[in-house]
Design a protein around this motif. Structure first.
Motif, PDB file in Angstrom:
ATOM      1  N   VAL A   1      20.728   8.397   3.439  1.00 43.60           N
ATOM      2  CA  VAL A   1      20.956   9.650   4.178  1.00 43.60           C
ATOM      3  C   VAL A   1      19.657  10.092   4.863  1.00 43.60           C
ATOM      4  O   VAL A   1      19.629  10.417   6.055  1.00 43.60           O
ATOM      5  N   LYS A   2      18.569  10.078   4.108  1.00 47.39           N
ATOM      6  CA  LYS A   2      17.292  10.528   4.668  1.00 47.39           C
ATOM      7  C   LYS A   2      16.848   9.627   5.827  1.00 47.39           C
ATOM      8  O   LYS A   2      16.383  10.112   6.865  1.00 47.39           O
ATOM      9  N   PHE A   3      16.951   8.317   5.641  1.00 45.77           N
ATOM     10  CA  PHE A   3      16.500   7.388   6.693  1.00 45.77           C
ATOM     11  C   PHE A   3      17.364   7.505   7.945  1.00 45.77           C
ATOM     12  O   PHE A   3      16.850   7.574   9.065  1.00 45.77           O
TER      13      PHE A   3
ATOM     14  N   ARG B   1       0.855  -1.195   0.000  1.00 45.46           N
ATOM     15  CA  ARG B   1       0.000   0.000   0.000  1.00 45.46           C
ATOM     16  C   ARG B   1       0.891   1.245   0.000  1.00 45.46           C
ATOM     17  O   ARG B   1       1.781   1.369   0.842  1.00 45.46           O
ATOM     18  N   VAL B   2       0.631   2.165  -0.930  1.00 48.10           N
ATOM     19  CA  VAL B   2       1.410   3.406  -0.978  1.00 48.10           C
ATOM     20  C   VAL B   2       0.608   4.499  -0.282  1.00 48.10           C
ATOM     21  O   VAL B   2      -0.497   4.833  -0.715  1.00 48.10           O
ATOM     22  N   PRO B   3       1.131   5.041   0.821  1.00 45.68           N
ATOM     23  CA  PRO B   3       0.378   6.065   1.568  1.00 45.68           C
ATOM     24  C   PRO B   3      -0.010   7.253   0.686  1.00 45.68           C
ATOM     25  O   PRO B   3       0.760   7.668  -0.194  1.00 45.68           O
TER      26      PRO B   3
ATOM     27  N   PHE C   1       6.713   4.530   7.480  1.00 46.24           N
ATOM     28  CA  PHE C   1       7.731   5.387   8.107  1.00 46.24           C
ATOM     29  C   PHE C   1       7.945   6.639   7.252  1.00 46.24           C
ATOM     30  O   PHE C   1       8.046   7.765   7.768  1.00 46.24           O
ATOM     31  N   CYS C   2       7.992   6.448   5.934  1.00 45.91           N
ATOM     32  CA  CYS C   2       8.184   7.579   5.016  1.00 45.91           C
ATOM     33  C   CYS C   2       7.024   8.575   5.150  1.00 45.91           C
ATOM     34  O   CYS C   2       7.244   9.796   5.196  1.00 45.91           O
ATOM     35  N   ALA C   3       5.799   8.050   5.205  1.00 41.80           N
ATOM     36  CA  ALA C   3       4.634   8.933   5.330  1.00 41.80           C
ATOM     37  C   ALA C   3       4.696   9.698   6.649  1.00 41.80           C
ATOM     38  O   ALA C   3       4.483  10.916   6.694  1.00 41.80           O
ATOM     39  N   GLU C   4       5.063   8.988   7.707  1.00 47.37           N
ATOM     40  CA  GLU C   4       5.112   9.602   9.034  1.00 47.37           C
ATOM     41  C   GLU C   4       6.181  10.691   9.135  1.00 47.37           C
ATOM     42  O   GLU C   4       5.993  11.715   9.783  1.00 47.37           O
ATOM     43  N   HIS C   5       7.306  10.466   8.464  1.00 50.38           N
ATOM     44  CA  HIS C   5       8.432  11.398   8.564  1.00 50.38           C
ATOM     45  C   HIS C   5       8.547  12.344   7.374  1.00 50.38           C
ATOM     46  O   HIS C   5       9.525  13.090   7.276  1.00 50.38           O
TER      47      HIS C   5
END
Ligand code: NAP
Ligand code: ZN
Ligand code: ZN
Length: 347
Positions: free
Chosen positions: A191-193, A143-145, A305-309
């Motif tokens: 880098v982002k993570f 699922r892609v947020p 995690f990507c959506a949250e951050h």
């Protein structure tokens, strides 16, 4: 069978060309996806050029796939028509080995079924995402947020999970010093993570040409590996080094940058052997490790995690007829930081 448009490599030495391929009928557990964007991973290039071994041609690659569900099989429960979904590097696994049962299908003991070049359950060779549609078992569909734009989400399906997984496994976080070697598709996501996880992040790039970007993406420090003083200055410095480089490099020089109990995780996949000296590992009780993509559960965790951050890939969207030029630019590290094919241009 559904005949769909695609871009395929006719051989190891020829450019990719437009063509058509067949997708299987939608089975009871299958999802038909109308692909919107597909990222260009360096693995696509290694693969079509035969650098990892012989493959069958013509071959369609691409394993950073996002799109919309347009049809579901009668037994599908996790996805419905209209959903925003993604497909990464694998489309099936044995499901019964201990690694599959542990949710690590990427490490399936039978070998997971890759999104391209693998033998599918019907005996055909899997064909990847440089294509208008794909049919995939629902268990391998993510699922892609909503908050992540399609084009910036595509690279998360490979570059994202491949860097998130080792950073999570080796516990990048506050108090940890993380180095990322190579700032390309995988590297910029690392880098982002690492930054979002709270680690102190250093980029080790061939030059300082991308320094401003690196700092903007979350790096605290940025060094050029072409400058020999970098290796002297950073000796015994890092807890975790993520090596994303697609080519052979002096791995012992990087291992010496690990502090006590540090780990260098190789995710870059050059065909050459690396030549590690055991005495380099003895110092500081260093560990050399590898990591391959991530399981389905962890890939979903990474997307969430990507959506949250507020994290996604930095992309350059291209039309399909630019793929061959994009490959050449990837090979000269001239990519900021992932080429993503607008699949509408293929219709
Ligand atoms: P990419 O976008 O081309 O990035 C690789 C980066 O490595 C370049 O941007 C460059 O960074 C650096 N680099 C390239 N050639 C170099 C050289 N000769 N010496 C030193 N540094 C060099 O590639 P990618 O898509 O991120 O993929 C990177 C590697 O990971 C590939 O080998 C790919 O097959 C592999 N991969 C592995 C997995 C896995 O599961 N383990 C998954 C996906 C990809 P700078 O310009 O900053 O120096
Ligand atoms: Zn990939
Ligand atoms: Zn398995």
């Amino acid at each position: 069978m559904l005949t769909v448009k695609a871009y395929a490599a006719p051989s190891a030495t020829e450019p990719l060309v437009p063509t058509t391929i067949e997708r299987r009928d939608v089975g009871a557990k299958d999802v038909l996806i109308e692909i919107r964007y597909a990222g260009i991973c360096h693995s696509d290039i290694h693969t079509v050029r035969g650098e990892w071994g012989d493959i069958a041609y013509p071959q369609v690659v691409g394993h950073e796939i996002v799109g919309v569900v347009t049809e579901v099989g009668s037994e599908v429960t996790g996805h419905k028509v209209g959903d925003r979904v993604g497909v990464g590097c694998m489309v099936n696994s044995c499901r019964v080995c201990e690694n599959c049962l542990a949710g690590e299908e990427n490490y399936c003991l039978e070998g997971n079924t890759g999104t391209y070049t693998a033998v599918d359950r019907d005996g055909t060779i899997t064909q990847g995402g440089y294509s208008t549609h794909i049919v995939v078992d629902e268990d391998f569909v993510l699922r892609v947020p909503e908050s992540i734009p399609y084009e910036a989400a595509a690279p998360l399906l490979c570059a994202g999970i491949t860097t998130y997984s080792p950073l999570a496994h080796w516990k990048a976080g506050p108090g940890k010093r993380v180095a990322v070697v190579g700032m390309g598709g995988l590297g910029h996501m690392a880098v982002k993570f690492a930054h979002a996880m709270g680690a102190e992040v250093t980029v080790l790039s061939q030059s300082l040409s991308k320094k401003d970007d690196g700092l903007r993406l979350g790096a605290d420090h940025y060094y050029a590996t072409s400058d020999p003083s970098t290796f002297a200055e950073l000796k015994n410095e890092f807890d975790i080094i993520i090596n994303t480089v697609s080519a052979e490099l002096d791995i012992n020089a990087y291992l010496r940058l690990l502090r006590l109990n540090g780990t260098l995780v190789n995710v870059g996949a050059p065909p050459e052997a690396l030549g590690i000296k055991v005495f380099t590992l003895f110092g500081n009780r260093r560990t050399f490790a590898g990591s391959s993509i991530g399981g389905i559960r962890e890939t979903q965790e990474m997307l969430d995690f990507c959506a949250e951050h507020g994290i996604a890939a930095e992309v350059e969207v291209i039309d399909a007829d630019y793929i061959n030029e994009a490959y050449e630019r990837v090979l000269t590290s001239d990519v900021r930081y992932r080429f993503v094919i607008d699949i509408v241009s293929m219709r």
